[in-house]
Design a protein around this motif. Structure first.
Motif, PDB file in Angstrom:
ATOM      1  N   ASN A  11     -29.076 -15.380  17.377  1.00  0.00           N
ATOM      2  CA  ASN A  11     -28.848 -16.786  17.741  1.00  0.00           C
ATOM      3  C   ASN A  11     -28.328 -17.524  16.516  1.00  0.00           C
ATOM      4  O   ASN A  11     -28.803 -17.299  15.418  1.00  0.00           O
ATOM      5  CB  ASN A  11     -30.161 -17.447  18.188  1.00  0.00           C
ATOM      6  CG  ASN A  11     -30.600 -16.943  19.544  1.00  0.00           C
ATOM      7  OD1 ASN A  11     -30.311 -17.543  20.563  1.00  0.00           O
ATOM      8  ND2 ASN A  11     -31.288 -15.791  19.544  1.00  0.00           N
ATOM      9  N   ALA A  12     -27.333 -18.388  16.752  1.00  0.00           N
ATOM     10  CA  ALA A  12     -26.810 -19.148  15.617  1.00  0.00           C
ATOM     11  C   ALA A  12     -26.469 -20.564  16.065  1.00  0.00           C
ATOM     12  O   ALA A  12     -26.176 -20.800  17.236  1.00  0.00           O
ATOM     13  CB  ALA A  12     -25.569 -18.467  15.044  1.00  0.00           C
ATOM     14  N   TYR A  13     -26.520 -21.453  15.127  1.00  0.00           N
ATOM     15  CA  TYR A  13     -26.319 -22.879  15.409  1.00  0.00           C
ATOM     16  C   TYR A  13     -25.340 -23.483  14.425  1.00  0.00           C
ATOM     17  O   TYR A  13     -25.299 -23.107  13.264  1.00  0.00           O
ATOM     18  CB  TYR A  13     -27.641 -23.643  15.258  1.00  0.00           C
ATOM     19  CG  TYR A  13     -28.764 -23.094  16.086  1.00  0.00           C
ATOM     20  CD1 TYR A  13     -29.121 -23.712  17.278  1.00  0.00           C
ATOM     21  CD2 TYR A  13     -29.463 -21.964  15.665  1.00  0.00           C
ATOM     22  CE1 TYR A  13     -30.155 -23.203  18.041  1.00  0.00           C
ATOM     23  CE2 TYR A  13     -30.492 -21.444  16.428  1.00  0.00           C
ATOM     24  CZ  TYR A  13     -30.841 -22.074  17.613  1.00  0.00           C
ATOM     25  OH  TYR A  13     -31.848 -21.565  18.368  1.00  0.00           O
ATOM     26  N   TYR A  14     -24.526 -24.430  14.912  1.00  0.00           N
ATOM     27  CA  TYR A  14     -23.812 -25.342  14.004  1.00  0.00           C
ATOM     28  C   TYR A  14     -24.428 -26.700  14.262  1.00  0.00           C
ATOM     29  O   TYR A  14     -24.219 -27.282  15.322  1.00  0.00           O
ATOM     30  CB  TYR A  14     -22.321 -25.380  14.314  1.00  0.00           C
ATOM     31  CG  TYR A  14     -21.546 -24.218  13.733  1.00  0.00           C
ATOM     32  CD1 TYR A  14     -21.526 -24.006  12.343  1.00  0.00           C
ATOM     33  CD2 TYR A  14     -20.841 -23.353  14.547  1.00  0.00           C
ATOM     34  CE1 TYR A  14     -20.820 -22.944  11.811  1.00  0.00           C
ATOM     35  CE2 TYR A  14     -20.133 -22.281  14.006  1.00  0.00           C
ATOM     36  CZ  TYR A  14     -20.129 -22.098  12.644  1.00  0.00           C
ATOM     37  OH  TYR A  14     -19.428 -21.052  12.109  1.00  0.00           O
ATOM     38  N   GLY A  15     -25.163 -27.221  13.341  1.00  0.00           N
ATOM     39  CA  GLY A  15     -25.878 -28.467  13.589  1.00  0.00           C
ATOM     40  C   GLY A  15     -26.796 -28.269  14.777  1.00  0.00           C
ATOM     41  O   GLY A  15     -27.647 -27.373  14.774  1.00  0.00           O
ATOM     42  N   LYS A  16     -26.605 -29.073  15.816  1.00  0.00           N
ATOM     43  CA  LYS A  16     -27.486 -28.968  16.983  1.00  0.00           C
ATOM     44  C   LYS A  16     -26.911 -28.057  18.056  1.00  0.00           C
ATOM     45  O   LYS A  16     -27.599 -27.690  19.003  1.00  0.00           O
ATOM     46  CB  LYS A  16     -27.732 -30.365  17.582  1.00  0.00           C
ATOM     47  CG  LYS A  16     -28.724 -31.199  16.782  1.00  0.00           C
ATOM     48  CD  LYS A  16     -29.412 -32.225  17.679  1.00  0.00           C
ATOM     49  CE  LYS A  16     -30.605 -32.868  16.994  1.00  0.00           C
ATOM     50  NZ  LYS A  16     -30.195 -33.757  15.891  1.00  0.00           N
ATOM     51  N   SER A  17     -25.583 -27.706  17.942  1.00  0.00           N
ATOM     52  CA  SER A  17     -25.037 -26.888  19.029  1.00  0.00           C
ATOM     53  C   SER A  17     -25.397 -25.419  18.852  1.00  0.00           C
ATOM     54  O   SER A  17     -25.213 -24.819  17.796  1.00  0.00           O
ATOM     55  CB  SER A  17     -23.526 -27.103  19.186  1.00  0.00           C
ATOM     56  OG  SER A  17     -22.914 -27.163  17.924  1.00  0.00           O
TER      57      SER A  17
END
Ligand SMILES: Nc1ncnc2c1ncn2[C@@H]1O[C@H](COP(=O)(O)OP(=O)(O)OP(=O)(O)O)[C@@H](O)[C@H]1O
Ligand SMILES: [Mg+2]
Lengths: 234, 311
Positions: A11-17
């Motif tokens: 799982n990975a995130y950019y900021g909240k997305s």
């Protein structure tokens, strides 16, 4: 046989997305595996997360060792090579200096030498002492791939190597991929051009919206019209 | 006249090279962090005090070698345990950290050595006249400072352009993530650059201390000039920092040497229209000249002489 690279529930995130939502796949020893999918589904993010360049959680095992949480240079030193999609050459350094920085130490010797690179791409030798920033897009792509190979990786992850290249250059990239595979090095390839991916891959995955939606051989993929329509064609 | 030009050029180049010893590190550190290190001039001051303290116990030469190394280690520690932690809170936090550090260092120096200048002297081995031109003499110690600064310049040039670690630094300034993903330990490289930058500032302090005045205000006096140098040169540009250092070094020494006023130049009558202003000499406005240059450069060429970055 345990796989060279095993990714589980990444799982990975950019900021909240939430960009990657539980990605699972593996690459075996000496295997060529392609990661397909439409623009923006998270293929590049997957590779960056494996390199430790994007914050992520989940399990990433390389050569049986958990590498999630290691720093990018530590991951590279374990034998994982990365060729970015945006041709991140060092523009102010010469072609030769770029290749030199591919080596992890001054005395590293491995499967590839500068002479190999110049044999495969004579153009790079002609421009060896030119600033890399003035090379053409195709030449920069060659240089980026060669630079990573100079670090003698056991698995290279290559992000869209043929994007925006002229047909002749695409053919050269294809030849280099063949040469890499010929030396027993595993490849994880992100590629838009299905012809190349289908021809050289042993297996392939299709990504859609942050997860894997298809896994199989090129033949199985060719037979599955529904997957292609739903996840690849625009 | 000839002697004024000769000595002013020598002094100007010397002052410029000393400025570059500090500006080079500051510029490299700026490229790495993206913020100015306000504490850089403090490393210069600490260098002078360490040099003084060591020289009065065991002599000038041990201080010349050991003091910069100590300052370099101090700089590396500041990067590793200070700046690197503050980094994740953003540029403003980093800026405030270096600002605060400059004050802390100044207060510590005040507490340990007091507010008055300390007696840091030119070593006897270098306390003689190097040469004489007409009636003016030039001290050997100044030649020694110049030689040291030139040697450091050559050292920096060779390391950056000719060594592998120099290539890694050059690449990491613009593409840190890519360099790391090729297997190079970028954070450690940055810590070393910070340490070497601090050591060079410290060395500048060690050699400038006996020639100028070693006092707690020396960091505060130098800081603004350094800032002018790297903005005029173009933030992040080493070549720019070099040219701007020499430019400011020469401008300041020549301005001080040329003791003429507007009245002398255009004749009393024409100048009288400017009133008092007509009788102000160039030497009197010398301290303002670097800032005037800064303002001019910012108006005419906001990126600095060699910069390509917005300031
Ligand atoms: N630095 C970033 N900050 C915020 N969002 C990002 C960033 N990089 C990528 N994204 C977003 O993450 C999603 C996945 O991006 P990614 O680059 O992994 O896509 P991709 O499958 O490689 O496609 P392509 O290379 O064609 O863009 C996209 O929606 C993209 O907009
Ligand atoms: Mg991509």
């Amino acid at each position: 046989m345990s796989a060279l690279l095993e990714v589980e529930n990444l799982n990975a995130y950019y900021g909240k997305s939430h960009i990657l939502q539980g990605v699972d796949f593996h690459v075996g020893e000496g295997e060529i595996v392609s990661l397909l999918g439409r623009n923006g589904v998270g293929r590049s993010t997957t590779i960056k997360a494996i390199m430790g360049d994007v914050r992520s959680h989940g399990s990433i095992r390389f050569k049986g060792r958990e590498i999630a949480g290691l720093k990018p240079h530590q991951i590279a030193r374990l034998g994982l090579g990365y060729v970015p999609e945006n041709r991140d050459i060092f523009p102010g350094l010469t072609v030769r200096q770029n290749l030199l920085l591919g080596q992890k130490t001054a005395r590293q010797t491995g499967r590839w030498s500068e002479a190999d690179m110049f044999r495969i791409f004579p153009r790079l030798e002609e421009r060896a002492d030119t600033a890399a920033g003035v090379l053409s897009g195709g030449e920069q792509q060659m240089l980026t791939m060669c630079r990573t190979l100079m670090g003698d990786p056991d698995l290279v992850m290559i992000d869209e190597p043929t994007e925006g290249l002229a047909p002749k250059m695409v053919e050269l990239v294809g030849r280099l991929l063949g040469e890499i595979a010929g030396r027993g090095i595993s490849i994880l390839l992100v590629e838009q051009k299905l012809t190349i991916a289908l021809k050289i891959s042993g297996r392939l995955y299709v990504m859609g919206h942050g997860r894997i939606v298809f896994a199989g051989t090129p033949a199985e993929f060719a037979a599955n019209k529904q997957v292609r329509q739903e996840w690849l064609e625009v | 006249m000839l002697e004024i030009i000769t000595f002013s050029t020598l002094n100007g180049v010397l002052y410029g090279m000393l400025l570059f010893m500090m500006a080079s590190g500051l510029t490299l550190i700026f490229s790495m962090m993206g913020v100015l290190n306000f504490a850089h001039a403090s490393f210069y001051m600490v260098g002078a005090y360490f040099g003084f303290e060591i020289s009065r116990r065991v002599g000038f030469w041990p201080g010349f070698v050991v003091a910069p190394l100590l300052v370099g280690a101090l700089g590396a520690l500041v990067e590793r345990y200070g700046l690197r932690r503050v980094h994740r809170f953003g540029h403003v936090a980093e800026l405030l950290f270096t600002f605060g550090l400059a004050f802390v260092i100044e207060e510590l120096v005040n507490m340990i050595w007091g507010k008055l200048p300390v007696d840091y002297r030119v070593p006897p081995s270098l306390d003689f006249v190097a040469f004489r031109l007409f009636d003016t003499t030039y001290p050997a110690y100044r030649m020694f400072m110049l030689a040291t600064a030139v040697a450091i310049f050559a050292f920096l040039l060779i390391v950056l352009k000719r060594t592998r670690v120099g290539l890694i630094i050059q690449a990491a300034l613009t593409h840190p993530n890519m360099v790391a993903m090729l297997g190079h330990d970028v954070p450690t490289v940055f810590m070393m650059v910070f340490g070497v930058g601090a050591a060079l500032a410290g060395l500048a302090g060690v050699i400038a201390g006996p020639a100028l005045v070693t006092q707690p205000a020396m960091a505060g006096l130098l800081g603004p000039i350094l800032f002018v140098v790297i903005v005029v040169g173009g933030l992040g540009s080493l070549a720019g920092a070099f040219v701007a250092s020499l430019l400011i070094g020469l401008i300041q020494t020549f301005a001080v040497a040329i003791n003429v006023s507007l009245a002398d130049m255009v004749g009393g009558d024409a100048a009288s229209r400017f009133g008092e202003l007509g009788h102000v000499t160039v030497a009197q406005i010398a301290p303002v000249l670097p800032y005037l240059l800064l303002v001019l450069v910012l108006i005419l060429r906001p990126t600095g002489l060699f910069g390509n970055r917005e300031t």
